[in-house]
Design a protein around this motif. Structure first.
Motif, PDB file in Angstrom:
ATOM      1  N   UNK A   1       0.897  -1.369  -0.068  1.00 32.92           N
ATOM      2  CA  UNK A   1       0.096   0.031   0.264  1.00 32.92           C
ATOM      3  C   UNK A   1       1.278   1.287   0.509  1.00 32.92           C
ATOM      4  N   UNK A   2       0.903   2.230  -1.386  1.00 31.42           N
ATOM      5  CA  UNK A   2       1.557   3.438  -1.262  1.00 31.42           C
ATOM      6  C   UNK A   2       0.355   4.600  -1.057  1.00 31.42           C
ATOM      7  N   UNK A   3      -0.882   4.310   0.298  1.00 24.96           N
ATOM      8  CA  UNK A   3      -1.797   5.842   0.304  1.00 24.96           C
ATOM      9  C   UNK A   3      -1.202   6.178   1.589  1.00 24.96           C
ATOM     10  N   UNK A   4      -1.831   6.986   2.233  1.00 25.48           N
ATOM     11  CA  UNK A   4      -0.949   7.648   3.465  1.00 25.48           C
ATOM     12  C   UNK A   4      -0.234   8.697   3.428  1.00 25.48           C
TER      13      UNK A   4
ATOM     14  N   UNK B   1      -7.269  -5.064   1.000  1.00 25.81           N
ATOM     15  CA  UNK B   1      -6.478  -4.713   0.477  1.00 25.81           C
ATOM     16  C   UNK B   1      -7.046  -3.366   0.211  1.00 25.81           C
ATOM     17  N   UNK B   2      -8.549  -3.053   0.265  1.00 23.20           N
ATOM     18  CA  UNK B   2      -9.239  -2.591   0.031  1.00 23.20           C
ATOM     19  C   UNK B   2      -9.592  -1.448   0.736  1.00 23.20           C
ATOM     20  N   UNK B   3      -9.366  -2.150   2.369  1.00 22.52           N
ATOM     21  CA  UNK B   3      -9.408  -1.209   3.734  1.00 22.52           C
ATOM     22  C   UNK B   3      -8.007  -0.613   3.841  1.00 22.52           C
ATOM     23  N   UNK B   4      -7.262  -0.720   3.796  1.00 25.84           N
ATOM     24  CA  UNK B   4      -6.124  -0.896   3.511  1.00 25.84           C
ATOM     25  C   UNK B   4      -5.584   0.894   2.939  1.00 25.84           C
ATOM     26  N   UNK B   5      -6.518   0.322   2.121  1.00 24.46           N
ATOM     27  CA  UNK B   5      -5.869   1.419   0.655  1.00 24.46           C
ATOM     28  C   UNK B   5      -6.987   3.031   1.470  1.00 24.46           C
ATOM     29  N   UNK B   6      -7.703   2.644   1.354  1.00 25.69           N
ATOM     30  CA  UNK B   6      -9.151   3.482   1.235  1.00 25.69           C
ATOM     31  C   UNK B   6      -8.402   4.375   3.044  1.00 25.69           C
ATOM     32  N   UNK B   7      -8.267   3.548   4.074  1.00 30.07           N
ATOM     33  CA  UNK B   7      -8.229   4.159   5.479  1.00 30.07           C
ATOM     34  C   UNK B   7      -6.739   5.055   4.724  1.00 30.07           C
ATOM     35  N   UNK B   8      -5.559   4.979   3.717  1.00 29.68           N
ATOM     36  CA  UNK B   8      -4.433   5.532   4.003  1.00 29.68           C
ATOM     37  C   UNK B   8      -5.149   6.495   2.954  1.00 29.68           C
ATOM     38  N   UNK B   9      -6.115   6.748   2.246  1.00 26.03           N
ATOM     39  CA  UNK B   9      -6.667   7.235   1.171  1.00 26.03           C
ATOM     40  C   UNK B   9      -7.868   8.652   2.313  1.00 26.03           C
ATOM     41  N   UNK B  10      -8.205   8.229   2.842  1.00 27.24           N
ATOM     42  CA  UNK B  10      -9.054   9.275   3.478  1.00 27.24           C
ATOM     43  C   UNK B  10      -7.960  10.149   4.796  1.00 27.24           C
ATOM     44  N   UNK B  11      -6.625   9.672   4.871  1.00 28.18           N
ATOM     45  CA  UNK B  11      -5.723   9.915   5.816  1.00 28.18           C
ATOM     46  C   UNK B  11      -5.280  11.048   4.395  1.00 28.18           C
ATOM     47  N   UNK B  12      -5.132  11.060   3.363  1.00 29.35           N
ATOM     48  CA  UNK B  12      -4.454  11.593   2.384  1.00 29.35           C
ATOM     49  C   UNK B  12      -5.970  13.564   1.923  1.00 29.35           C
TER      50      UNK B  12
END
Length: 501
Positions: A423-426, A458-469
């Motif tokens: 994961x690279x979001x966040x 895997x989508x939950x991890x990305x969504x979590x980071x995307x929320x922080x972004x």
């Protein structure tokens, strides 16, 4: 999702493209060089001085081809070849001859001059030893030049598989890599040295894996389309029921954050099982949640089992503590659950002393350890885990037949079959209390809506980071709190909101 490769896989794909499909190596080299030259032209004006530092392997051949292409575009090019020229690869020798035919002088050491850009083509993905001696000095010299820094395929000195710095590494502003993203460009510290990364198509495609299975991916924003559509004809039961077993006395916050995150992600109903001492605060913080409370030392097992029958997914562990009652709750959940269980925080600390529970359980399990929790479960040091994030996550997922979400600056999601997702979001604002509780709730909310476990993880991890972004522009990284991440998740969900039939 984007394919990720390690050095072995990339070499195999390169060889298969050349020998199985018949595309000449020099053609691939020319296409790679053209991709880099195009990016340099976008950022450095023609006529400026460009230093290209090349090795004697094929990465150096890429660099020499780039030098020629820039020279043809009227750049003031200085090309340096470090190493024994006689031992250069066949393709690199060809590129040296081409440069000489055009009148481009090749030098053996970096001149003490000023440059507007420095291009690192010293070592590619095959480097496996620490840089020492003259190579250490050359990289140090490149790093000390004040100029726009470009790495070809990977910064010299970065391990292509782990992102580790091997003695010293080139610090790039931009890295142009070829065909597929490399693991070492995403994992830290390699990601920091790589700067912005761009993947260029050069003719090596997924076909070049031949019979080998792709085992690693990077989740991207377009993958949010996998989130289930909302139907008009629905009710709160349509979108699933989440049971959150969390929060001992004075730890109501963890239960609140997981519960609210599940609601923010779209769950229809959330029930929180927690100590009676948390009732008032949770009723005030999250009145939408149903509460099932217990007093330590009193009977609670029947109500827990009844709530487990009610639920579509169970969150077990945030803030629950490690006392005797908490340990029994986790044991009952793992022994009796018929729906997916997300094991987090104190749930993981309890299981660290009872790993056999993971092997004996009946339901599917997702574990979400941070480095400290993983160290306790595996008996490895945090330092050793950081050096081999993918391997540790893979081994744990395979050993216990669970989905393992190993949380770090680059969170790794590993499936039991060996497939991993990076994961690279966040952002670093997520290094705050309660962020992990939010992640657990986000994943639970997705599973409640009938998302497949692997995809929800895997989508939950990305969504979590995307929320922080999404929220960082309002909070900054210093002031970001776990509740802010939930609000960011809500904003991302709003953008992806779409109706089904």
């Amino acid at each position: 999702m984007n394919i990720l490769v390690d050095s072995r896989q990339m070499k195999n794909c390169d060889n298969n493209t050349i020998h199985h499909f018949g595309i000449p190596s020099l053609v691939l080299m020319e296409r790679a060089a053209l991709g880099v030259a195009e990016e340099i032209e976008k950022n450095v004006q023609a006529g400026n001085r460009v230093l290209l530092v090349c090795g004697t392997g094929n990465n150096g051949g890429d660099g020499l081809a780039i030098a020629r292409m820039l020279w043809q575009k009227a750049y003031d090019v200085t090309a340096v070849v470090i190493g024994d020229w006689q031992k250069a690869s066949k393709e690199t020798k060809q590129q040296m001859e081409i440069c000489e035919a055009y009148g481009i002088e090749l030098q053996e050491q970096i001149p003490e001059e000023n440059f507007e850009a420095v291009v690192d083509a010293l070592f590619g993905i095959g480097l496996s030893r620490e840089l020492q001696g003259k190579y250490f000095e050359v990289v140090e010299q490149m790093n000390n030049i004040k100029a726009y820094k470009v790495a070809v395929d990977i910064p010299s000195g970065i391990h292509a598989d782990t992102g580790a710095v091997m003695g010293i590494a080139f610090r790039a502003d931009i890295t142009i890599t070829f065909a597929f993203q490399k693991m070492g460009l995403l994992l830290y510290p390699g990601a920091e040295y790589a700067g912005k990364t761009i993947v260029k198509e050069i003719g090596i495609t997924k076909d070049s894996f031949l019979e080998e299975k792709v085992t690693a991916y990077e989740v991207k924003e377009r993958d949010l389309e996998k989130i289930p559509k909302r139907r008009d004809y629905s009710n709160k039961g349509t979108f699933g029921k989440v049971l959150v077993a969390a929060g001992h006395k004075n730890m109501a916050g963890a239960a609140f954050l997981s519960g609210k995150a599940a609601y923010a992600t779209g769950a229809g109903l959330v029930k929180i099982m927690t100590e009676e001492a948390n009732r008032t605060v949770l009723q005030q913080l999250l009145p939408e949640a149903v509460l099932e409370t217990y007093e330590p030392g009193q009977e609670w097992e029947a109500s827990l089992k009844s709530s487990m029958e009610w639920a579509d997914v169970i969150v077990a562990g945030p803030g629950i503590g490690t006392a005797e009652t908490s340990e029994k709750i986790i044991k009952v959940i793992l022994e009796n659950a018929k729906v997916p269980v997300i094991l987090d925080a104190d749930g993981l600390n309890i299981v660290a002393n009872h790993t056999e529970w993971l092997k004996e359980r009946k339901a599917s399990v997702i574990v979400t350890p941070h480095l400290g929790e993983m160290a306790r479960i595996t008996q490895k040091s945090i330092f050793d885990i950081q050096k081999q994030l993918l391997q540790v996550a893979r081994e744990f997922a395979e050993r216990y037949n669970v989905i393992c979400i190993l949380k770090d600056a680059r969170t790794i999601t590993a499936l039991p079959d060996g497939t991993v997702f990076v994961n690279t979001s966040g952002n670093n604002g997520m290094a705050t209390a309660g962020a992990g509780d939010v992640l657990t709730g986000v994943i639970a909310g997705l599973i409640a809506q009938n998302m497949e476990l692997e995809v929800a993880a895997l989508i939950g991890v990305y969504l979590h980071g995307k929320g922080a972004d999404e929220i960082v522009a309002q909070t900054g990284t210093y002031g970001m709190m776990a509740q802010d991440i939930i609000e960011g998740v809500r904003q991302v969900m709003k953008k992806t909101d779409r109706k089904g039939n």
